[in-house]
Every structure is written in C-alpha cells, then in structure tokens.
Design an enzyme around this catalytic site. Structure first.
Site, PDB file in Angstrom:
ATOM      1  N   HIS A 177      38.522  48.593  30.799  1.00 34.15           N
ATOM      2  CA  HIS A 177      38.575  46.988  31.512  1.00 34.15           C
ATOM      3  C   HIS A 177      38.218  45.809  30.436  1.00 34.15           C
ATOM      4  O   HIS A 177      38.782  44.929  30.798  1.00 34.15           O
ATOM      5  CB  HIS A 177      37.197  47.140  32.129  1.00 34.15           C
TER       6      HIS A 177
ATOM      7  N   GLU B  59      32.586  52.549  26.667  1.00 33.83           N
ATOM      8  CA  GLU B  59      33.352  51.745  27.296  1.00 33.83           C
ATOM      9  C   GLU B  59      33.169  50.851  27.094  1.00 33.83           C
ATOM     10  O   GLU B  59      31.905  50.024  26.573  1.00 33.83           O
ATOM     11  CB  GLU B  59      33.312  51.848  28.904  1.00 33.83           C
TER      12      GLU B  59
ATOM     13  N   ASN C 263      42.010  45.065  40.177  1.00 34.19           N
ATOM     14  CA  ASN C 263      41.324  45.710  38.839  1.00 34.19           C
ATOM     15  C   ASN C 263      42.874  44.639  38.228  1.00 34.19           C
ATOM     16  O   ASN C 263      43.236  44.802  37.278  1.00 34.19           O
ATOM     17  CB  ASN C 263      42.309  46.626  37.869  1.00 34.19           C
TER      18      ASN C 263
ATOM     19  N   HIS D 192      32.378  56.283  33.370  1.00 34.17           N
ATOM     20  CA  HIS D 192      33.319  56.754  33.980  1.00 34.17           C
ATOM     21  C   HIS D 192      32.788  57.963  34.258  1.00 34.17           C
ATOM     22  O   HIS D 192      33.036  59.346  33.980  1.00 34.17           O
ATOM     23  CB  HIS D 192      34.471  56.185  33.766  1.00 34.17           C
TER      24      HIS D 192
ATOM     25  N   ASP E 220      36.670  53.689  25.104  1.00 38.65           N
ATOM     26  CA  ASP E 220      37.508  53.255  26.465  1.00 38.65           C
ATOM     27  C   ASP E 220      37.456  52.056  26.760  1.00 38.65           C
ATOM     28  O   ASP E 220      36.705  51.781  27.573  1.00 38.65           O
ATOM     29  CB  ASP E 220      36.594  54.793  27.605  1.00 38.65           C
TER      30      ASP E 220
ATOM     31  N   LYS F  71      45.436  48.868  34.853  1.00 35.51           N
ATOM     32  CA  LYS F  71      44.519  48.006  35.645  1.00 35.51           C
ATOM     33  C   LYS F  71      45.243  46.328  35.283  1.00 35.51           C
ATOM     34  O   LYS F  71      46.141  45.557  35.820  1.00 35.51           O
ATOM     35  CB  LYS F  71      42.800  47.982  35.123  1.00 35.51           C
TER      36      LYS F  71
ATOM     37  N   SER G 112      33.142  49.942  33.832  1.00 32.76           N
ATOM     38  CA  SER G 112      33.611  49.423  34.946  1.00 32.76           C
ATOM     39  C   SER G 112      32.362  48.883  36.652  1.00 32.76           C
ATOM     40  O   SER G 112      33.284  48.155  37.226  1.00 32.76           O
ATOM     41  CB  SER G 112      33.941  51.088  35.746  1.00 32.76           C
TER      42      SER G 112
HETATM   43  C1  PLP Z   1      36.528  53.267  32.615  1.00 31.57           C
HETATM   44  C2  PLP Z   1      37.391  53.646  33.369  1.00 31.57           C
HETATM   45  N1  PLP Z   1      38.427  54.743  32.478  1.00 31.57           N
HETATM   46  C3  PLP Z   1      39.518  54.921  33.151  1.00 31.57           C
HETATM   47  C4  PLP Z   1      39.476  55.045  34.568  1.00 31.57           C
HETATM   48  C5  PLP Z   1      40.585  55.602  35.448  1.00 31.57           C
HETATM   49  O1  PLP Z   1      41.316  54.978  34.986  1.00 31.57           O
HETATM   50  P1  PLP Z   1      42.781  55.318  36.378  1.00 31.57           P
HETATM   51  O2  PLP Z   1      42.519  54.568  37.316  1.00 31.57           O
HETATM   52  O3  PLP Z   1      44.331  54.652  35.114  1.00 31.57           O
HETATM   53  O4  PLP Z   1      42.596  56.834  36.272  1.00 31.57           O
HETATM   54  C6  PLP Z   1      38.591  53.858  35.491  1.00 31.57           C
HETATM   55  C7  PLP Z   1      39.299  53.465  36.872  1.00 31.57           C
HETATM   56  O5  PLP Z   1      38.310  52.874  37.558  1.00 31.57           O
HETATM   57  C8  PLP Z   1      38.366  53.538  34.915  1.00 31.57           C
HETATM   58  O6  PLP Z   1      36.679  52.313  35.197  1.00 31.57           O
END
Ligand code: PLP
Length: 380
Positions: A201, A168, A35, A124, A198, A232, A172
């Site tokens: 990404h 989001e 990422n 997620h 969120d 990421k 993802s």
């Molecule tokens: C949309 C989303 N939120 C949160 C996370 C979690 O983030 P972290 O890797 O910092 O724990 C991810 C991880 O892939 C994600 O895709």
C-alpha cells in the site's frame, strides 16, 4: 450434490460475517472500495496509450507464458521489468504472480531451523499463511510495539543466526505505518535482525519517485527484503521482491509459489512496466491523494468524535461491531457511496469497521459529500 456446510454458513450469517460476491457496482455510485490509489485504472489513459503503442509495434507480447517462470521459453518481458525495478531500487528484483504469491512464497522459504520470524500482529493474511506454510518458529508482536519486539529480540538473539522482522509500510486495514526508521536503528543493535517490508500500500503513493514509504524515509538500502504489488496503485497484477543477489537466487530455488505456478502473461508484464515508467513522475497525484486523505480523516474524526489511526489513503471507520459495520455500509450505499464492511477474521473482534480506500481520481467535493453521508448514517 449435497454438501453439509449449512451449519457453518448459518453461523456466519448469524454473526453478520457471511461473505458474498457483490454484483457489479451500479452506475453513478462513488467507489471507496478499490486500491486504484493513483486513479490510473479509473482514468484509463495509460491503458489506452499502452494499447496504441502495441498497435504500432511489430509483434504483441503473448497472452500466456504457458509455463512457470523457470520453464518459460520467452523471458524478455520479465527480464525487462526486473531490470527496471533493480535499477530503481538499487538491488535485484524477482517477479511473483501476486502479492499473495510473493508473501506466502518468500515467508515460507525464509523459514528454517536457524531462523526465527517475528511478524507484526496486523500482518496481512498472505504473511500469516506463509508463516504457517513454512512450519518454522515464529512469533507475533503487538502492532507497532517496538518495546515488545525488542524484548523478543533480546530473548531470542542467542538462539538464532537470523531473525526476520516482518512489517508492512502501510497497514491495509488501519492505514497507519510501521516505524521504519526505528526498525532500521534496531538492526544496528541486533546484527541477527533482517528487515522484511511489504510495500503493497506504499508503492506508487509514497516517495519522491513512488517507490514507497522506504524511499520516502531514505531507508531503502537498510531493508533486506521488500515486497511490492502491482494490483493496487499500479492498476495491473503481479508482485516483486527486492533483495540481495544471493537471496534472489535462494528464493527462486525455494519459494514454491514462484516455482510451481504459471508465470504472469507477458502482455500484462509489459503493461506493468509501461505504468511504472509513468508512475515515477505522478507527484501531483500523490499530493492530491494526500490532501484528500487528510480531508476525509479530519471529517470522520469530527463526525464520530473518535481518533482515526490512519496516516495514509486507507481510512477506517471503526464501528467495533460486525452488524453495525454492515448496517452503516448499507446506509452509505443507499446514499450513493460504496465502502466495504470489514469483519472477522480480516480484523480482530471488536475492531470491525468500514474501510474507505481513496484515489487521486476522487474529488474534494466527493469527499465532502461522503463526510455528510457518514454524518447522516451515524446520527440516525
Ligand atoms: C499488505 C498486503 N500484502 C499483500 C497483499 C496481496 O496482494 P495481491 O492482491 O497482489 O495478491 C495485500 C492485498 O490486499 C496486502 O494488503
């Protein structure tokens, strides 16, 4: 020691869903699994300039906080990073140890008897886990389906003083985005509605200063809780929430993942700030990433004859079958390309896929070679 989990493991194996930690990637492979969207980790320049700066500085930030944030004796690096984020986003910031901590902590803390939480079906795992931990009432609406969401809001608005809608900015696994402008419009219709976005990404890759898709669409001030992650595009570790001062105070009093876990190493927090300052002006990288993404999406659609949902740097090749996703990923690997098969429960049955994650460190010629490899893999 004898643990009787062999049946469960055999079942996963039979369904082509058994996970294993891969060995380090062999030299010479082209990686589409990470990422590192802006190529910050791949280029390593910011890490070098950070380490050089440290060497010139009196006193290095510690490698451990040795306590949770609420008990840490030194707060300088955390406060500096939070102040930077607050200034950039125009609202207070609270750091978390990771995106997983941020979502499980915030979502569960928001759950109470007066609150309904409504989350997109493709949310997620960290959001889903937060919903389960919170133990309050929640609903899921079909991915990006605003008509279904509206029906939930119409039905439930009288029952709850707050309805949090969680989305989001960029999803993802599908790489498409939430209809943020329409969601903001919906808030005007339903005063109980609060918007939780969120930006895991979107941070770094979207917006004129890289703050994310909310910045790009001009809706930052309409979002009630924004989550960003540093693991990421920022090539570091950790996460943050942006919200009102009152909500920040509420979260640091109630989010268990914030309260009951050792805070991030100050050294890493200082590095994150170093990256964020540089990231503001990485418009060339953002543009390059956009062009590479368009190139791969069009190539994939040409080869497979199927529409790809992505509008971002995350490009899924949906095979619709676990065994096929595993087989195609293995064939791509033999051709020199690393990309992960994504299976249940990460995605729904029938939507298994290979996920290509692009970076500004990739070159157009590498994308063209990948498209050729996809064609070879698909046609044989
Ligand atoms: C949309 C989303 N939120 C949160 C996370 C979690 O983030 P972290 O890797 O910092 O724990 C991810 C991880 O892939 C994600 O895709």
């Amino acid at each position: 020691m004898h643990d009787d989990y062999s049946r469960a493991l055999r079942a996963l194996q039979t369904e082509s869903r058994l996970r294993a930690i891969p060995p380090s990637m062999p030299e010479g492979m082209i990686d589409f699994t990470g990422n590192d969207y802006l190529g910050i980790a791949a280029r390593g320049e910011l890490q070098s300039s950070f380490l050089e700066h440290l060497a010139e500085q009196a006193g290095t930030p510690a490698l451990t906080s040795a306590a949770s944030r609420l008990l840490a004796v030194k707060q300088e690096e955390y406060s500096e990073l939070e102040q930077y984020l607050a200034l950039a986003y125009g609202s207070p910031a609270l750091l978390f140890n990771s995106g997983y901590h941020a979502n499980t902590g915030c979502v569960s803390a928001l759950s109470d008897a007066d609150t309904l939480i409504v989350a997109d079906k493709l949310s997620h795992a960290s959001i889903i886990d937060g919903l389960r931990l919170g133990g309050s009432r929640f609903k899921r609406f079909p991915h990006n389906d605003l008509n279904s969401l509206r029906r939930v809001l119409e039905r439930e608005a009288k029952e709850y003083s707050r309805i949090w809608v969680i989305v989001e900015s960029i999803y993802s696994m599908d790489g498409d985005s939430a209809p943020l402008s329409e969601l903001v419009e919906m808030k005007r219709e339903f005063p109980q509605m609060r918007l939780y976005v969120d930006e895991a990404h979107g941070l770094g890759v979207r917006g004129t200063t890289g703050l994310g898709l909310c910045e790009e669409l001009g809706v930052l001030s309409d979002v009630d809780l924004l989550i960003g992650t540093f693991g990421k595009a920022c090539a570091s570790i950790g996460a943050f929430a942006i919200c009102s001062e009152e909500l920040r105070s509420y979260l640091l009093n109630t989010a268990r993942s914030f309260i009951f876990s050792t805070a991030l190493p100050p050294l890493n927090v200082a590095y994150t700030l170093h990256v964020l300052k540089a990231m503001r002006s990485m418009n060339e990288e953002r543009m390059k990433l956009r062009n590479l993404s368009q190139r791969l999406k069009e190539g994939l659609e040409r080869v497979t004859g199927k529409c790809c949902p992505s509008t971002s740097q995350i490009i899924p090749w949906i095979t619709g079958d676990s065994a096929l996703a595993v087989e195609y990923a293995s064939r791509l690997r033999k051709l020199g390309f690393m990309a992960m098969p994504i299976r249940r429960p990460t995605v729904a049955a029938g939507t298994e896929r290979i996920r290509f994650s692009l970076s500004a460190a990739h070159e157009p010629a590498q994308i063209d070679s990948l498209i050729n490899a996809i064609a070879t893999t698909y046609e044989n």
